[in-house]
Design a protein around this motif. Structure first.
Motif, mmCIF file in Angstrom:
data_model
loop_
_atom_site.group_PDB
_atom_site.id
_atom_site.type_symbol
_atom_site.label_atom_id
_atom_site.label_comp_id
_atom_site.label_asym_id
_atom_site.label_seq_id
_atom_site.Cartn_x
_atom_site.Cartn_y
_atom_site.Cartn_z
ATOM 1 N N ASN A 113 -13.081 -42.373 -4.901
ATOM 2 C CA ASN A 113 -13.824 -41.397 -5.565
ATOM 3 C C ASN A 113 -12.786 -40.109 -5.907
ATOM 4 O O ASN A 113 -12.678 -39.110 -5.401
ATOM 5 C CB ASN A 113 -14.855 -40.707 -4.800
ATOM 6 C CG ASN A 113 -15.970 -39.813 -5.777
ATOM 7 O OD1 ASN A 113 -15.522 -39.776 -7.007
ATOM 8 N ND2 ASN A 113 -16.790 -38.992 -5.264
ATOM 9 N N SER A 136 -12.935 -46.553 -9.124
ATOM 10 C CA SER A 136 -13.545 -45.107 -8.909
ATOM 11 C C SER A 136 -14.633 -45.127 -8.090
ATOM 12 O O SER A 136 -14.937 -44.078 -7.316
ATOM 13 C CB SER A 136 -13.857 -44.791 -10.541
ATOM 14 O OG SER A 136 -14.982 -45.164 -11.011
ATOM 15 N N PHE A 139 -9.103 -42.065 -11.515
ATOM 16 C CA PHE A 139 -9.706 -43.316 -11.556
ATOM 17 C C PHE A 139 -10.912 -43.209 -12.549
ATOM 18 O O PHE A 139 -11.267 -44.012 -13.095
ATOM 19 C CB PHE A 139 -10.261 -43.934 -10.396
ATOM 20 C CG PHE A 139 -8.993 -44.409 -9.708
ATOM 21 C CD1 PHE A 139 -7.604 -44.309 -10.018
ATOM 22 C CD2 PHE A 139 -9.314 -44.940 -8.357
ATOM 23 C CE1 PHE A 139 -6.625 -44.809 -9.115
ATOM 24 C CE2 PHE A 139 -8.185 -45.616 -7.459
ATOM 25 C CZ PHE A 139 -7.038 -45.440 -8.033
ATOM 26 N N LYS A 140 -11.597 -41.975 -12.777
ATOM 27 C CA LYS A 140 -12.601 -41.780 -13.514
ATOM 28 C C LYS A 140 -12.531 -41.090 -14.893
ATOM 29 O O LYS A 140 -13.198 -41.707 -15.970
ATOM 30 C CB LYS A 140 -13.598 -40.791 -12.877
ATOM 31 C CG LYS A 140 -14.121 -41.338 -11.602
ATOM 32 C CD LYS A 140 -15.004 -39.951 -10.887
ATOM 33 C CE LYS A 140 -15.484 -40.584 -9.492
ATOM 34 N NZ LYS A 140 -16.550 -39.568 -9.022
#
Length: 79
Positions: free
Chosen positions: A34, A30, A38-39
Motif C-alpha cells: 500500500n 498496490s 503504485f496507486k
C-alpha cells in the motif's frame, strides 16, 4: 562475502519491479504493498526512486518477487 545463497543476487530492483508489474499489474501490486507510487500514476521510474529510499517497502517488494519465483518453480515441476 559471497552471495551464492542469495536468490536476489545479480538482480536489479528494476528487473524485479518490472517482472512484478508484468505479472500482477500496478493495481494488484498496490493492494499487496500500500504505497502511493503504485496507486497514483505509477511508473517504474517513480517507484524505483521511492523503493530505493524506503527499506520496508523494498523488502516487501522483494519478498513478493521471491514468492512469485517459488510459485513458478513449483508450477514448472508439476509440468
Amino acid at each position: 562475502m559471497t552471495q551464492q545463497n542469495n536468490p536476489l543476487h545479480g538482480l536489479t530492483l528494476q528487473a524485479i519491479l518490472t517482472e512484478l508489474v508484468e505479472h500482477y499489474g500496478w493495481e494488484e501490486l498496490s493492494y499487496m504493498v500500500n504505497i502511493n507510487c503504485f496507486k497514483s500514476d505509477p511508473t517504474i521510474k517513480s517507484s524505483l526512486k521511492f523503493l530505493r529510499k524506503t527499506e520496508w517497502a523494498r523488502v516487501r517488494v522483494e519478498n513478493i518477487y521471491l514468492k512469485l519465483q517459488r510459485h513458478k518453480e513449483k508450477a514448472a515441476k508439476l509440468n
